[in-house]
Structures are given as structure tokens and as C-alpha cells.
Design an enzyme around this catalytic site. Structure first.
Site, PDB file in Angstrom:
ATOM      1  NE  ARG A  28      -3.971  -0.501   0.555  1.00 56.03           N
ATOM      2  CZ  ARG A  28      -5.119  -0.755   1.170  1.00 56.03           C
ATOM      3  NH1 ARG A  28      -5.333  -1.927   1.709  1.00 56.03           N
ATOM      4  NH2 ARG A  28      -6.066   0.146   1.242  1.00 56.03           N
ATOM      5  NE  ARG A  32      -6.302   6.239   3.922  1.00 60.64           N
ATOM      6  CZ  ARG A  32      -7.162   5.560   4.653  1.00 60.64           C
ATOM      7  NH1 ARG A  32      -8.239   6.147   5.146  1.00 60.64           N
ATOM      8  NH2 ARG A  32      -6.953   4.285   4.930  1.00 60.64           N
ATOM      9  NE  ARG A  41      -9.767   9.269  -1.574  1.00 62.44           N
ATOM     10  CZ  ARG A  41     -11.007   9.686  -1.764  1.00 62.44           C
ATOM     11  NH1 ARG A  41     -11.243  10.705  -2.556  1.00 62.44           N
ATOM     12  NH2 ARG A  41     -12.025   9.087  -1.168  1.00 62.44           N
ATOM     13  CG  ASP A  78      -9.576  -1.067  -3.391  1.00 65.58           C
ATOM     14  OD1 ASP A  78      -8.820  -0.633  -2.505  1.00 65.58           O
ATOM     15  OD2 ASP A  78     -10.477  -1.904  -3.152  1.00 65.58           O
ATOM     16  CE1 TYR A 153     -13.607  -5.317   2.544  1.00 64.49           C
ATOM     17  CE2 TYR A 153     -12.372  -7.043   1.419  1.00 64.49           C
ATOM     18  CZ  TYR A 153     -12.436  -6.040   2.372  1.00 64.49           C
ATOM     19  OH  TYR A 153     -11.350  -5.754   3.153  1.00 64.49           O
TER      20      TYR A 153
HETATM   21  O1  1CP Z   1       0.175   1.492  -3.338  1.00 60.21           O
HETATM   22  C1  1CP Z   1      -0.804   0.763  -3.178  1.00 60.21           C
HETATM   23  O2  1CP Z   1      -0.684  -0.411  -2.768  1.00 60.21           O
HETATM   24  C2  1CP Z   1      -2.148   1.329  -3.441  1.00 60.21           C
HETATM   25  C3  1CP Z   1      -3.073   0.473  -4.238  1.00 60.21           C
HETATM   26  C4  1CP Z   1      -4.053  -0.335  -3.373  1.00 60.21           C
HETATM   27  C5  1CP Z   1      -4.051  -1.720  -3.175  1.00 60.21           C
HETATM   28  C6  1CP Z   1      -3.010  -2.720  -3.637  1.00 60.21           C
HETATM   29  C7  1CP Z   1      -5.188   0.193  -2.707  1.00 60.21           C
HETATM   30  C8  1CP Z   1      -5.561   1.611  -2.637  1.00 60.21           C
HETATM   31  N1  1CP Z   1      -5.903  -0.863  -2.188  1.00 60.21           N
HETATM   32  C9  1CP Z   1      -5.218  -2.043  -2.447  1.00 60.21           C
HETATM   33  C10 1CP Z   1      -5.618  -3.406  -2.103  1.00 60.21           C
HETATM   34  C11 1CP Z   1      -6.731  -3.639  -1.149  1.00 60.21           C
HETATM   35  N2  1CP Z   1      -7.923  -2.959  -1.038  1.00 60.21           N
HETATM   36  C12 1CP Z   1      -6.782  -4.729  -0.242  1.00 60.21           C
HETATM   37  C13 1CP Z   1      -5.691  -5.784  -0.132  1.00 60.21           C
HETATM   38  C14 1CP Z   1      -4.535  -5.301   0.671  1.00 60.21           C
HETATM   39  C15 1CP Z   1      -4.766  -5.238   2.167  1.00 60.21           C
HETATM   40  O3  1CP Z   1      -5.090  -6.263   2.773  1.00 60.21           O
HETATM   41  O4  1CP Z   1      -4.582  -4.155   2.721  1.00 60.21           O
HETATM   42  C16 1CP Z   1      -7.995  -4.659   0.460  1.00 60.21           C
HETATM   43  C17 1CP Z   1      -8.487  -5.602   1.544  1.00 60.21           C
HETATM   44  C18 1CP Z   1      -8.724  -3.531  -0.040  1.00 60.21           C
HETATM   45  C19 1CP Z   1     -10.082  -3.081   0.354  1.00 60.21           C
HETATM   46  C20 1CP Z   1     -10.051  -1.686   0.821  1.00 60.21           C
HETATM   47  N3  1CP Z   1      -9.942  -0.611   0.007  1.00 60.21           N
HETATM   48  C21 1CP Z   1     -10.048  -1.226   2.155  1.00 60.21           C
HETATM   49  C22 1CP Z   1     -10.083  -2.097   3.404  1.00 60.21           C
HETATM   50  C23 1CP Z   1     -11.473  -2.234   3.886  1.00 60.21           C
HETATM   51  C24 1CP Z   1     -11.543  -3.058   5.173  1.00 60.21           C
HETATM   52  O5  1CP Z   1     -11.958  -4.212   5.123  1.00 60.21           O
HETATM   53  O6  1CP Z   1     -11.194  -2.511   6.231  1.00 60.21           O
HETATM   54  C25 1CP Z   1      -9.978   0.178   2.110  1.00 60.21           C
HETATM   55  C26 1CP Z   1     -10.000   1.138   3.264  1.00 60.21           C
HETATM   56  C27 1CP Z   1      -9.895   0.546   0.736  1.00 60.21           C
HETATM   57  C28 1CP Z   1      -9.738   1.922   0.181  1.00 60.21           C
HETATM   58  C29 1CP Z   1      -8.385   2.223  -0.342  1.00 60.21           C
HETATM   59  N4  1CP Z   1      -7.726   1.472  -1.296  1.00 60.21           N
HETATM   60  C30 1CP Z   1      -6.522   2.069  -1.606  1.00 60.21           C
HETATM   61  C31 1CP Z   1      -6.423   3.265  -0.811  1.00 60.21           C
HETATM   62  C32 1CP Z   1      -5.285   4.232  -0.855  1.00 60.21           C
HETATM   63  C33 1CP Z   1      -7.585   3.344  -0.026  1.00 60.21           C
HETATM   64  C34 1CP Z   1      -7.943   4.452   0.954  1.00 60.21           C
HETATM   65  C35 1CP Z   1      -9.072   5.248   0.399  1.00 60.21           C
HETATM   66  C36 1CP Z   1      -8.792   6.708   0.199  1.00 60.21           C
HETATM   67  O7  1CP Z   1      -7.692   7.162  -0.097  1.00 60.21           O
HETATM   68  O8  1CP Z   1      -9.766   7.466   0.344  1.00 60.21           O
END
Ligand code: 1CP
Length: 345
Positions: A28, A32, A41, A78, A153
Site C-alpha cells: 500500500r 494516505r 485525493r 483497489d 466484501y
Molecule cells: O500502493 C498501493 O498499494 C495502493 C493500491 C491499493 C491496493 C493494492 C489500494 C488503494 N488498495 C489495495 C488493495 C486492497 N484494497 C486490499 C488488499 C490489501 C490489504 O489487505 O490491505 C484490500 C483488503 C482492499 C479493500 C479496501 N480498500 C479497504 C479495506 C477495507 C476493510 O476491510 O477494512 C480500504 C479502506 C480501501 C480503500 C483504499 N484502497 C486504496 C487506498 C489508498 C484506499 C484508501 C481510500 C482513500 O484514499 O480514500
């Protein structure tokens, strides 16, 4: 004679090469904790608009590499773009994470697998743009969520600590669950193959919720769908390099690696170093596994643990990484220090 292609150290490690110093990326890494990410963002409304904007997604993909000496970029997107592209609308609520209309057993017919790749075209364009902007020695990592994790999800409608909704659905509605997994396996194969064709060097399967499953469920819901994706992908692209990240697999991690055929496994931070080094095949690539909170706290505890990880996996293919995603409150100076420690000593 044509010149030798520039080697990508991280890709080479996924393919089994042992290096003096492990190549590294940070799970990730675009996100943020970076002020330049928060700035981009703030300009877009919905988070998915950022994922579907090739120009902005390319920019945020490259941001961490401008700051830190990392060996790979990971596509900014994502795992939930896949349900969205299948027609199950996904929203991201501020401070709450993703929200989906929970999938019902009779709702599978409404999914539109035939439309998914077309809807994911902007993400594939991001891959192409990143590839052309990236230095030749940097590896470009594509990804998707593994079927079980994405299904948690789709069925639960949001993240949950125990994935109870999806676990019950799989037990009570085995046929509907199997049909959902089939859709996700097929869509993931086509999507990952398209990422490779657009320029990805390696892909990672994020099985972030490989937790809370008994050993029968682990084989059926985690190993088998991941195995089918690797097999299906390699039917289209023989030798496609794949990293699997079954977070929480614990004692099942060796079986996961063996049965899925991935080139490397991501270790979460709870996997003991001696267990991984001592029981996993010496040719298997290992990726990980610093606790992200050690990076938040910083100082000697972080540096000592990072060195212990490097030292435990010396002599085998190892990619340094965190054991899960970097968290927003991580100080940038700590990331800079971690890169120095891993790269320099
Ligand atoms: O550099 C990077 O890795 C960014 C790209 C990326 C990736 C590989 C994002 C951006 N999300 C992911 C994968 C992802 N998304 C996973 C697998 C990795 C992990 O286990 O952390 C999962 C479970 C998600 C689902 C997801 N998307 C969540 C988690 C929800 C939960 O169950 O708590 C969240 C909060 C997101 C939003 C998200 N995705 C990515 C970002 C930067 C964000 C934050 C949102 C924002 O900036 O407003």
C-alpha cells in the site's frame, strides 16, 4: 548483438534469484501517509474516480518512487474494482471504508462478467502509462484480490473482523458460493492477463482474509481458487510470475505455496521468521514481513527487526516488505530510514 535487457532486481527475485541485499517495496505504498497523495485525493470526489482516472492513478502510482529508493511500483487501484466492474456498485464512505449492496444467493444472475474487462479498461490504461514512465530497472506489480477475499466484501457488503456473513453463505449456499467463485476466478484470470499485456511484470494475489478458516475451508476457498487462477493465467501466459499473499494462512502457508504454484509468497508479520526460513522450500521467494506498526513507532526496535528479517532470509530469494499495508499515520522519515536500513545496513 542486441544489448542485454536491463535486469529488474525485484522481478528476478520473484523468479528465484538470490541477491546480496533484498529488493523492496511497501505494501500500500501509494496512499494516505503521503501528503502528495492526499492532495490528489482531495481533488476527486469518490475514491473509485481516482482508480478509474488513468492520469491521476498513474501520478499516485509513481509518487512513492519519487521519494524512496523502492524497486517496484504497484498499480494504483483497489481489489474492489472487480465487483464494481461486475455490476455490483461499490461506494467508499469517508472514514468507513467500502460499502456494497450485499449479494444474495439469487443475485448472481445480475452480475455481468462479460462487461467486466471493458469497464476495467481505464485501469489497464494506467498500467500502460506507468510502464512507459518507469525506469527499466523498476518492476511493475499488477494485482487483484483473490476470490475468497473479494467474496467477503461482495457478500458482507463491507469489511468485517470475522467475515461471518461470507463464511455462513459458503456453508449454507454451497452452490451459489461455488458459482460466485467461478465468476471471480474467470474474471481474475482475464483481468490479470490483460494487466500483463498492458505492461505488468509480475502480479500479486491479495488474499487478505485468509483468516478464520478451518483447514477444509482453507483448501476449498483459498488454495483451490488461487490455484485455478495461477493455472488459468499460465495457460494464457506461460511462466507468468505470481506472488500470493495469503494473510493469516499460518501453518497452511507451505501447502498454499505448493498447491497454488505461485513463485513467491507474501508473509504477514505474524509468521515466525524461523518457521518460514526453516520449513518453506529454499527456492520459493519470500516477501515480507515487518509489522507496519514497527514502522509507525520507528527507532531501534524497527531497525533491529528489519535487520533480523534480512538476516533470516539471507541466501534465499527474498523481497523485503511489510507484513501488511502501511498505515496512514506512518511518519515519512521512518520510511526513509527503513529503506536505508534494508539497502545499506
Ligand atoms: O500502493 C498501493 O498499494 C495502493 C493500491 C491499493 C491496493 C493494492 C489500494 C488503494 N488498495 C489495495 C488493495 C486492497 N484494497 C486490499 C488488499 C490489501 C490489504 O489487505 O490491505 C484490500 C483488503 C482492499 C479493500 C479496501 N480498500 C479497504 C479495506 C477495507 C476493510 O476491510 O477494512 C480500504 C479502506 C480501501 C480503500 C483504499 N484502497 C486504496 C487506498 C489508498 C484506499 C484508501 C481510500 C482513500 O484514499 O480514500
Amino acid at each position: 548483438m542486441s544489448p542485454a535487457p536491463t535486469e529488474k532486481p525485484l522481478l528476478a527475485t520473484v523468479l528465484g534469484k538470490v541477491q546480496d541485499r533484498p529488493p523492496m517495496w511497501i505494501m500500500r505504498q501509494a496512499g494516505r501517509y503521503l501528503p502528495e497523495y492526499r492532495e490528489v485525493r482531495a481533488k476527486v470526489g469518490d475514491f473509485l474516480d481516482l482508480c478509474y482516472s488513468p492520469r491521476l492513478a498513474t501520478e499516485v502510482t509513481l509518487q512513492p518512487l519519487r521519494r524512496f529508493d523502492l524497486d517496484a511500483a504497484i498499480l494504483f487501484s483497489d481489489i474492489l474494482v472487480v465487483p464494481d466492474a461486475l455490476g455490483q456498485k461499490v461506494r467508499f464512505e469517508t472514514g468507513e471504508g467500502p460499502v456494497l449492496e450485499p449479494l444474495q444467493p439469487d443475485g448472481l444472475g445480475a452480475l455481468q462478467p462479460e462487461k467486466a474487462l471493458e469497464r476495467l479498461a481505464p485501469v489497464l490504461e494506467t498500467v500502460t502509462r506507468v510502464k512507459s514512465a518507469l525506469a527499466p530497472e523498476k518492476t511493475l506489480i499488477g494485482f487483484c484480490g483473490s476470490p475468497w477475499t473479494v467474496a467477503t466484501y461482495m457478500i458482507g457488503g463491507r469489511g468485517s473482523p470475522d467475515q461471518a456473513a461470507a463464511r455462513l453463505f459458503a456453508l449454507r449456499e454451497p452452490e451459489a458460493f461455488a458459482a460466485l467463485v467461478d465468476v471471480l476466478v474467470d474474471t481474475s484470470i482475464a483481468y490479470l492477463a490483460a494487466q500483463f499485456r498492458a505492461g505488468a511484470d509480475v502480479v500479486q494475489l491479495f488474499e487478505s482474509w485468509a483468516l478464520n478458516l478451518d483447514d477444509i475451508a482453507f483448501v476449498e476457498r483459498v488454495i483451490e481458487p488461487n490455484r485455478r487462477i495461477v493455472e488459468g493465467l499460465r495457460r494464457l501466459l506461460p511462466d507468468a510470475p505470481v506472488i500470493g499473499f495469503p494473510r493469516g494462512a499460518a501453518g497452511m502457508i507451505g501447502k498454499y505455496a505448493e498447491m497454488t504454484g505461485v513463485n513467491a509468497v507474501g508473509l504477514d508479520y505474524a509468521v515466525p521468521l524461523q518457521f518460514a526460513a526453516g520449513t518453506l522450500p529454499p527456492t520459493l521467494g519470500l516477501q515480507g514481513n515487518l509489522d507496519p506498526l514497527r514502522l509507525v513507532a520507528g527507532g531501534p526496535q524497527m531497525e533491529d527487526r528489519a535487520r533480523a528479517i534480512v538476516s533470516a532470509f539471507r541466501g534465499r530469494p527474498h523481497i523485503f516488505n511489510l507484513g501488511h499495508g502501511i498505515v496512514p499515520e506512518t511518519p515519512i522519515a521512518h520510511v526513509e530510514r527503513l529503506v536505508e536500513v534494508v539497502k545499506g545496513g
